[in-house]
Write a protein that holds these residues in place. Structure first.
Motif, mmCIF file in Angstrom:
data_model
loop_
_atom_site.group_PDB
_atom_site.id
_atom_site.type_symbol
_atom_site.label_atom_id
_atom_site.label_comp_id
_atom_site.label_asym_id
_atom_site.label_seq_id
_atom_site.Cartn_x
_atom_site.Cartn_y
_atom_site.Cartn_z
ATOM 1 N N MET A 115 -49.311 35.862 -29.401
ATOM 2 C CA MET A 115 -50.385 34.959 -28.982
ATOM 3 C C MET A 115 -49.833 33.789 -28.168
ATOM 4 N N ILE A 116 -48.744 33.204 -28.641
ATOM 5 C CA ILE A 116 -48.159 32.069 -27.923
ATOM 6 C C ILE A 116 -47.607 32.509 -26.572
ATOM 7 N N LYS A 117 -47.076 33.714 -26.506
ATOM 8 C CA LYS A 117 -46.581 34.230 -25.223
ATOM 9 C C LYS A 117 -47.726 34.368 -24.223
ATOM 10 N N LYS A 118 -48.878 34.825 -24.689
ATOM 11 C CA LYS A 118 -50.034 34.934 -23.800
ATOM 12 C C LYS A 118 -50.451 33.559 -23.279
ATOM 13 N N ILE A 119 -50.315 32.546 -24.121
ATOM 14 C CA ILE A 119 -50.595 31.180 -23.666
ATOM 15 C C ILE A 119 -49.623 30.792 -22.553
ATOM 16 N N GLY A 120 -48.340 31.117 -22.729
ATOM 17 C CA GLY A 120 -47.358 30.848 -21.682
ATOM 18 C C GLY A 120 -47.679 31.590 -20.400
ATOM 19 N N ASP A 121 -48.075 32.859 -20.514
ATOM 20 C CA ASP A 121 -48.448 33.641 -19.329
ATOM 21 C C ASP A 121 -49.615 32.989 -18.604
ATOM 22 N N TYR A 122 -50.565 32.497 -19.379
ATOM 23 C CA TYR A 122 -51.741 31.834 -18.799
ATOM 24 C C TYR A 122 -51.332 30.583 -18.022
ATOM 25 N N VAL A 123 -50.461 29.792 -18.596
ATOM 26 C CA VAL A 123 -50.011 28.577 -17.919
ATOM 27 C C VAL A 123 -49.285 28.923 -16.620
ATOM 28 N N LEU A 124 -48.436 29.931 -16.665
ATOM 29 C CA LEU A 124 -47.730 30.356 -15.460
ATOM 30 C C LEU A 124 -48.705 30.862 -14.400
ATOM 31 N N HIS A 125 -49.716 31.585 -14.835
ATOM 32 C CA HIS A 125 -50.679 32.172 -13.901
ATOM 33 C C HIS A 125 -51.525 31.111 -13.219
ATOM 34 N N THR A 126 -51.968 30.129 -13.974
ATOM 35 C CA THR A 126 -52.858 29.111 -13.404
ATOM 36 C C THR A 126 -52.112 27.975 -12.729
ATOM 37 N N GLY A 127 -50.886 27.710 -13.185
ATOM 38 C CA GLY A 127 -50.152 26.559 -12.664
ATOM 39 C C GLY A 127 -50.677 25.234 -13.169
ATOM 40 N N GLN A 128 -51.591 25.282 -14.138
ATOM 41 C CA GLN A 128 -52.160 24.058 -14.692
ATOM 42 C C GLN A 128 -51.404 23.648 -15.952
ATOM 43 N N ASN A 129 -51.285 22.344 -16.170
ATOM 44 C CA ASN A 129 -50.609 21.855 -17.369
ATOM 45 C C ASN A 129 -51.455 22.125 -18.613
ATOM 46 N N LEU A 130 -50.777 22.475 -19.691
ATOM 47 C CA LEU A 130 -51.410 22.609 -20.994
ATOM 48 C C LEU A 130 -50.498 21.944 -22.013
ATOM 49 N N ARG A 131 -51.073 21.052 -22.805
ATOM 50 C CA ARG A 131 -50.283 20.220 -23.703
ATOM 51 C C ARG A 131 -50.643 20.493 -25.159
ATOM 52 N N PHE A 132 -49.609 20.650 -25.985
ATOM 53 C CA PHE A 132 -49.757 20.754 -27.431
ATOM 54 C C PHE A 132 -49.057 19.561 -28.074
ATOM 55 N N VAL A 133 -49.746 18.880 -28.994
ATOM 56 C CA VAL A 133 -49.130 17.780 -29.735
ATOM 57 C C VAL A 133 -49.382 18.020 -31.214
#
Length: 351
Positions: free
Chosen positions: A267-285
């Motif tokens: 699941m976390i890898k898919k999140i990484g793939d999504y970030v790479l695909h969109t080029g948009q920042n995604l932040r987890f705190v």
């Protein structure tokens, strides 16, 4: 943080005319609405602090920050805990931490089993006490629910307080000729205590939705670019919610069972793939206190947190600085207490 953030309680709706004047001061509308997601269904109690235009209409925000609360705590005798158990007060605290153009929403569960919050409308897998049996993205219930809560909240606030229909208010406020000058707002998701189950459900849904979108060659970066008077204020569909999320905040989350954090590597890898695909920042705190992260009777909470943090770190290394994460510890060195669990709401740094 100034004392003015904590100077008074918010009053539940309905408002008197005097309450309205107070609620609409400081260029914000602040109050409480009650929202059902289905006819005859239970009501979500939603506290909001929304930015206003100079004309005292709802202004287009840069972002909507939505915090989901946890179990009820009553009869502690501690005024700080009682205060920070109230969604209306939390909305004021949250608004004080945000930039002036961000809306704050605080959502209580629509159902409670005694003191236990049960987010079944958003997380269908929870049991009778609100604990998750797992997370399933089928139908995107949390994203759909968030869109409906925001849309109904905006409509009720406009209808009650602006003296006209939601449609007329938003159209008059944002005439078609000027829509191109606005961008749909980002969405910031926060889960406090058991409210973290909603954050986990949304992460699960984002992971699945992004994977499906990429397989179908959907340009997810453009999904929020279809301007309308309504989605300038809030996202109006599950896809709009998921594509607009820019931050996930886990705020002293914890459960009496497994499932407080996402520990699924795929699941976390898919999140990484999504970030790479969109080029948009995604932040987890990940925000936490010794109350949750140092509890010897619930050692799995810290273990899950550490696993999620490491999985996110591994993905961040391949995401060109677009996947951002941090861990923030509060009240370290103090004895574990229920008070610190609530005080994190005042202390948390979400900048």
């Amino acid at each position: 943080m100034g004392n003015k953030v904590f100077s008074s309680y918010l009053r539940p709706s309905p408002f008197t005319s005097g309450d309205l004047a107070s609620a609409m001061s400081m260029d914000r509308w602040t109050g409480v609405v009650h929202i059902p997601l289905s006819p005859g269904g239970p009501f979500f109690r939603v506290a909001a602090s929304l930015v206003l235009s100079p004309a005292k209409t709802l202004a287009v925000p840069r972002a909507n920050a939505i915090l989901f609360t946890g179990d009820r705590v009553r009869g502690t005798g501690d005024p700080a805990i009682e205060r920070l158990s109230d969604a209306a007060h939390i909305a004021r605290v949250l608004a004080g931490k945000l930039c002036g153009e961000t809306n704050a929403w605080v959502v209580d569960a629509a159902r409670f089993a005694g003191p236990f919050a049960v987010y079944r409308e958003l997380v269908p897998s929870v049991d009778g006490s609100g604990d998750p049996k797992g997370y399933d993205s089928t139908g995107f219930p949390a994203a759909t629910g968030v869109a409906n809560i925001l849309a109904h909240g905006i409509a009720e606030i406009q209808n009650k307080l602006m003296g006209c229909s939601a449609k007329d208010s938003s159209v008059n406020q944002h005439p078609a000729a000027s829509l191109s000058s606005y961008c749909p707002p980002r969405t910031i998701i926060l889960g406090f205590s058991k409210g973290g189950v909603v954050v986990n459900q949304l992460v699960t849904e984002l992971s699945c939705w992004a994977s499906e979108s990429m397989k179908n060659s959907v340009d997810v970066s453009q999904l929020n670019q279809s301007y309308s008077p309504h989605n300038l204020l809030v996202p109006t569909s599950s896809s709009n919610v998921l594509s607009s999320v820019s931050e996930f905040h886990y705020v002293d989350v914890g459960l009496n069972c497994a499932g407080a954090y996402i520990t699924d590597q795929v699941m976390i890898k898919k999140i990484g793939d999504y970030v790479l695909h969109t080029g948009q920042n995604l932040r987890f705190v990940l925000h936490g206190t010794p109350r949750q992260w140092s509890d010897p009777n619930r050692s799995w909470v810290r273990k899950e947190k550490d696993i999620m943090l490491q999985l996110l770190r591994d993905e961040a290394t391949r995401c060109d600085g677009k996947l951002l994460l941090s861990e923030k510890v509060y009240f370290e060195g103090r004895p574990r207490s229920l008070l610190m669990h609530f005080e994190i709401l005042e202390a948390m740094d979400i900048s």
